[in-house]
Design a protein around this motif. Structure first.
Motif, short mmCIF file in Angstrom:
data_model
loop_
_atom_site.label_atom_id
_atom_site.label_comp_id
_atom_site.label_asym_id
_atom_site.label_seq_id
_atom_site.Cartn_x
_atom_site.Cartn_y
_atom_site.Cartn_z
N ALA A 23 42.86 28.80 43.31
CA ALA A 23 41.58 29.51 43.39
C ALA A 23 41.07 29.64 44.81
N PHE A 24 40.12 30.57 44.96
CA PHE A 24 39.38 30.73 46.21
C PHE A 24 38.12 29.86 46.13
N THR A 25 37.95 28.99 47.13
CA THR A 25 36.79 28.11 47.13
C THR A 25 35.86 28.35 48.32
N GLY A 26 36.26 29.21 49.23
CA GLY A 26 35.40 29.52 50.37
C GLY A 26 36.19 29.77 51.64
N ASP A 60 47.28 36.67 47.36
CA ASP A 60 47.80 37.38 46.20
C ASP A 60 46.87 38.57 45.96
N PHE A 61 47.05 39.62 46.75
CA PHE A 61 46.14 40.77 46.76
C PHE A 61 45.95 41.33 45.35
N ILE A 62 44.69 41.44 44.93
CA ILE A 62 44.40 41.78 43.53
C ILE A 62 45.00 43.11 43.10
N LEU A 93 42.67 36.22 48.19
CA LEU A 93 42.95 35.01 48.98
C LEU A 93 42.62 33.78 48.15
N LYS A 94 43.43 32.73 48.31
CA LYS A 94 43.18 31.47 47.62
C LYS A 94 43.35 30.34 48.63
N ASN A 95 42.48 29.36 48.55
CA ASN A 95 42.59 28.20 49.44
C ASN A 95 43.75 27.30 49.05
N ASN A 96 44.15 27.44 47.81
CA ASN A 96 45.33 26.75 47.30
C ASN A 96 45.99 27.69 46.31
N LEU A 138 36.02 42.64 44.37
CA LEU A 138 37.03 42.29 45.36
C LEU A 138 36.47 41.35 46.44
N LEU A 139 35.25 41.63 46.89
CA LEU A 139 34.65 40.77 47.92
C LEU A 139 34.39 39.37 47.38
#
Length: 583
Positions: A345-348, A290-292, A339-342, A332-333
């Motif tokens: 949220a993005f967790t890594g 989901d590109f910011i 990007l989200k792992n689910n 952004l970085l």
């Protein structure tokens, strides 16, 4: 005051990260009564020359039969016509009929998926189907369009018309048109054909090479058949490195990773490498992209960002721009660009998920009306982003030299390209040579550069001369090809001469539309048929409408002058004579 500005920028970026529902984009075709006396612009509300195009009528066919009737009636009346897409994201004047008596044919309601053949893995759609719709419907059938633009608010007909693409050097390449195996196109004709001719082209017909990137001058595409692949998963990670060896690594990186791209921050002397490859469908992961910058954004936040930019420009606050740029990049970085792992949220890294959930985005289009409390960041109805885009592809054989020339400019003006990094730097995508006559001529890297545009066409941008020189370096020293759906007029001047099969394209054009009813002044100029696409008037070099060659182009009475570039001796750049305290 400095502390206040930094807090303001932090607040703006925080607001940009909000995921909110959004007012949908307005229709870019507006008519006084019913579908008569109309105007058209693009989704940004302005063309490169800041004009708004007019047309006598707008029509919205819902079937191929209705489309054929419209083309026939317009041809019989010798009326100019142009195709208009649902979102109108092209920057140049592709959708403008000449004069005041033209017809706009919108593909908004030609939006059906016609057939999915699981055995051949082919999908047929009407030309008004959106990229998002195609991706989702294909995925439901267990299929995937392997490469596509990162923004899903495009129609299939529109992205074919401009040669839009994703990023890869693998397989047939990243251009969507290179996965077209058949299409149907409706063109003007004589009374023997009822004034409209329907051509159904496939790979056995060489004319498909003209029709699959056509700038809309051959006819109205009604149906497209694409070759798809089985749905697969991808694994994505971003790695940030110093850009000192970017010139050496750029070409090889694209061959190492299937969906590779690079986001370059030249003033910060770093680059974010996207390591992106297919993985087994058994690999665990339900990632989504989901590109910011494509998310719904609070209008008050957009206004704060724009006001900050305008203040920095008026004060020649280069340091302020660099602070904003570093803050934007860090945000952004840290957020993995969206990007989200689910779903949450993005967790890594790595982010692993199905291709259809990672290949493109544009959630600001998913929106009920909310009285413009929120909007896509570039929506012209609010005070938000207002920018220019310079986008070109440079052959892999010389791309190292171009990158090194840009780095020389950064060494001369370390703050000169912070203006780009406020818009997330330079996106570098990989493209392959195409069989399309107006497609890419060589394997190349596409450089996508977005930057501030003033509401006043006579006001120069901060470090405009640096950006102008980069553009001229690319186009004239390295023979870059312009992206047909982006760019200022300058990029298209003489561009048709860079295409080895331009003559074949023009031969097909003459066959399909001998009356020129689907062409306009701009396309005739771009194709080298009539005059030059440049517009010579006072200050024209400031807007990229011409190359700075005479003082009138830079409005010397306003304090501008033309001079040669810093590293490219043939560059002619337009510069503001600043007071010492502003330097």
């Amino acid at each position: 005051m400095v502390k206040f500005r930094r807090v303001l920028r932090s607040t703006c970026l925080f607001l940009l990260l909000f995921i909110v529902r959004c007012t949908p984009p307005e229709d870019h075709i507006k008519c006084v009564s019913e579908n008569n006396n109309c105007t058209i612009t693009n989704s940004y509300g302005t063309f490169p020359d800041r004009s708004i195009c007019q047309a006598a009528y707008a029509a919205y066919p819902t079937t191929e039969e209705e489309l054929i009737s419209l083309v026939a009636n317009a041809t019989k009346a010798k009326r100019k016509m142009k195709v208009a897409t649902r979102f109108s994201h092209s920057i140049p004047k592709l959708a403008c009929p000449d004069g005041l008596d033209g017809l706009l044919i919108s593909t908004k309601y030609l939006n059906r998926v016609l057939e999915i053949d699981l055995q051949s893995m082919r999908m047929s759609v009407e030309s008004g189907v959106t990229q998002r719709q195609l991706i989702n419907e294909a995925a439901k059938a267990g299929l995937a369009l392997p490469y596509a633009p990162y923004w899903w608010g495009l129609t299939i007909g529109g992205l074919l018309g401009t040669g839009a693409h994703g990023s890869t050097l693998w397989g047939k390449g990243s251009s969507v048109h290179d996965y077209v195996v058949a299409l149907t196109i409706v063109s003007p004709s004589g009374p023997e054909d009822g004034f409209a001719k329907v051509r159904r082209l496939d790979e056995s017909n060489s004319e498909l090479n003209a029709a699959k990137v056509s700038l809309g001058v051959l006819g109205v595409i009604s149906k497209v058949t694409l070759q798809l692949q089985p749905l697969f998963k991808r694994s994505i990670s971003y790695v940030v490195k110093n850009d000192s060896d970017l010139g050496d690594e750029a070409a090889s990186f694209g061959r190492q990773h299937e969906f590779a791209d690079v986001t370059w921050y030249p003033s910060q002397r770093k680059a974010a490498y996207r390591i992106d490859n297919r993985v087994s469908s058994n690999t665990s992961g339900n990632g989504v992209y989901d590109f910011i910058p494509f998310r719904s954004t609070l209008s008050v936040g957009l206004a704060l960002v724009r006001t900050t930019e305008e203040n920095q420009e008026s004060l020649h606050d280069a340091e302020g721009k660099c602070i904003s740029a570093r803050l934007t990049t860090t945000t952004l970085l840290t957020s993995a660009y969206g990007l989200k792992n689910n779903v949450i949220a993005f967790t890594g890294y790595p982010v692993i998920g199905y291709h259809n959930r990672l290949q493109s985005s544009g959630t600001c289009l998913d929106s009920p009306e909310d009285a413009l409390m929120t909007a896509c960041p570039w929506d012209p109805r609010v005070k938000g982003e207002y920018f220019l885009q310079t986008t070109f592809s440079i052959s892999l054989s010389v791309v190292k030299n171009f990158i090194q020339d840009v780095q020389k400019l950064v060494n001369l003006e370390p703050k000169g390209l912070c203006v780009l990094e406020q818009y997330n730097g330079i996106l570098m995508r990989y493209v392959k040579a195409s069989s399309a006559y107006l497609g890419k001529q060589e394997d190349a890297i596409d450089f996508d550069i977005t930057y501030f545009r003033s509401k006043d066409p006579g006001t120069p941008r901060l470090y405009e001369d640096i950006l102008e020189e980069i553009e001229q370096l690319a186009l004239f020293k390295y023979g870059a090809l312009p992206h047909w759906g982006k760019n200022r007029n300058l990029a298209f001047d003489g561009a048709i001469n860079k295409y080895k099969n331009a003559g074949e394209f023009l031969r097909v054009k003459q066959m399909y539309d001998p009356f020129g009813l689907l062409s306009n002044e701009w396309t005739d100029q771009v194709l080298g048929l009539k005059g030059s696409v440049t517009i010579v008037r006072e200050g024209c070099a400031l807007e990229g409408l011409c190359i700075c060659s005479e003082d009138i182009h830079c409005a010397p009475n306003k304090g501008y002058f033309c001079r040669t570039g810093k590293i490219y001796e043939k560059a002619r750049v337009c510069t503001l004579i600043r007071k010492k305290k502003q330097l």
